[in-house]
Scaffold this motif. Sequence first.
Motif, PDB file in Angstrom:
ATOM      1  N   ASP A   1       0.741  -1.151  -0.019  1.00  0.00           N
ATOM      2  CA  ASP A   1      -0.039   0.033   0.099  1.00  0.00           C
ATOM      3  C   ASP A   1       1.022   1.394  -0.175  1.00  0.00           C
ATOM      4  O   ASP A   1       1.417   1.565   0.860  1.00  0.00           O
ATOM      5  CB  ASP A   1      -0.675  -0.135   1.268  1.00  0.00           C
ATOM      6  CG  ASP A   1      -2.024   1.049   1.108  1.00  0.00           C
ATOM      7  OD1 ASP A   1      -1.679   2.033   1.485  1.00  0.00           O
ATOM      8  OD2 ASP A   1      -3.265   0.780   0.666  1.00  0.00           O
TER       9      ASP A   1
ATOM     10  N   ASN B   1       1.522   5.373  -1.273  1.00  0.00           N
ATOM     11  CA  ASN B   1       1.360   6.797  -1.873  1.00  0.00           C
ATOM     12  C   ASN B   1       2.507   7.393  -2.473  1.00  0.00           C
ATOM     13  O   ASN B   1       3.623   7.133  -2.318  1.00  0.00           O
ATOM     14  CB  ASN B   1       0.758   7.696  -0.573  1.00  0.00           C
ATOM     15  CG  ASN B   1      -0.283   7.180   0.103  1.00  0.00           C
ATOM     16  OD1 ASN B   1      -1.280   7.406  -0.103  1.00  0.00           O
ATOM     17  ND2 ASN B   1      -0.045   6.550   1.350  1.00  0.00           N
TER      18      ASN B   1
ATOM     19  N   HIS C   1      -2.596   7.305  -5.320  1.00  0.00           N
ATOM     20  CA  HIS C   1      -2.287   6.127  -4.338  1.00  0.00           C
ATOM     21  C   HIS C   1      -2.568   4.875  -5.023  1.00  0.00           C
ATOM     22  O   HIS C   1      -3.118   4.639  -5.832  1.00  0.00           O
ATOM     23  CB  HIS C   1      -3.556   6.125  -3.263  1.00  0.00           C
ATOM     24  CG  HIS C   1      -3.518   5.073  -2.345  1.00  0.00           C
ATOM     25  ND1 HIS C   1      -4.672   4.112  -2.636  1.00  0.00           N
ATOM     26  CD2 HIS C   1      -3.088   4.698  -1.393  1.00  0.00           C
ATOM     27  CE1 HIS C   1      -4.409   3.304  -1.628  1.00  0.00           C
ATOM     28  NE2 HIS C   1      -3.631   3.496  -0.819  1.00  0.00           N
TER      29      HIS C   1
ATOM     30  N   SER D   1      -2.931   0.341  -4.105  1.00  0.00           N
ATOM     31  CA  SER D   1      -2.883  -0.850  -3.116  1.00  0.00           C
ATOM     32  C   SER D   1      -2.956  -2.130  -3.704  1.00  0.00           C
ATOM     33  O   SER D   1      -3.960  -2.416  -4.460  1.00  0.00           O
ATOM     34  CB  SER D   1      -3.891  -0.326  -2.237  1.00  0.00           C
ATOM     35  OG  SER D   1      -3.897  -1.541  -1.209  1.00  0.00           O
TER      36      SER D   1
ATOM     37  N   CYS E   1       0.990   3.426  -8.687  1.00  0.00           N
ATOM     38  CA  CYS E   1       0.801   4.920  -8.111  1.00  0.00           C
ATOM     39  C   CYS E   1       1.171   5.976  -8.835  1.00  0.00           C
ATOM     40  O   CYS E   1       2.441   5.717  -9.427  1.00  0.00           O
ATOM     41  CB  CYS E   1       1.151   4.999  -6.800  1.00  0.00           C
ATOM     42  SG  CYS E   1       0.930   6.570  -6.122  1.00  0.00           S
TER      43      CYS E   1
END
Length: 207
Positions: A171, A173, A186, A188, A194
């Motif tokens: 996960d 950012n 973002h 995940s 991302c």
Amino acid sequence: MSNQYPQQPQPGWGQQPYGQPPFPPQPPKKTGPGKIIGLGCLGIVGLIVVIGIIGALLGGGSDSKKSSGSNDVKAAASPSSSSKPADAGKSKSSEPKASPTKTKKAEKKTVVFKVWGTAPAGALGSLDITYGSDSDTRKGSFKNGKFEATLPLNKDAMYYNVMAQLQGSGDINCSVTVNGKTKKGHASGGYNICNAQLSSGLLGGWE
């Protein structure tokens, strides 16, 4: 009865009587020594006066030249006291001083790329990161849960972006900042990507 002495002829008018000597010539008049001395003294005094006047004129001109020359030399050799503090003040005021606003503007002329989060290492590593502009693309590495890099701002660039692809799980950012403007992304799980990008606007801003 006749005279015993013969008679002498009488002299004519204006003639000396016979037998008497003529009048002696008068001696020339002599100028007295006083007159000669007086004239000589007057001539000497006049000559001294004339020499004194000429000397005074020459001396006055040379003195004025010397005094003016010495004043000019002194003025050139020693600058006025009022000019020193003025020059000193100018030199001090002309020195550039770094202000907080200038440092902030200098920081805004760079582009900042960031990636952070959790990304377990897969077969190809933890993350596949690329960042840069439309004309300059670079590779980045993810260490200790974060990545950060900066590049100088190129006004001719069309866009700046950062991309980070997971390698099976995680996960994360990501963000890109240009001229104080920030865009975030973002991702995940799996092999998701991302992506954060800022493009140059028509008015010179970044969107």
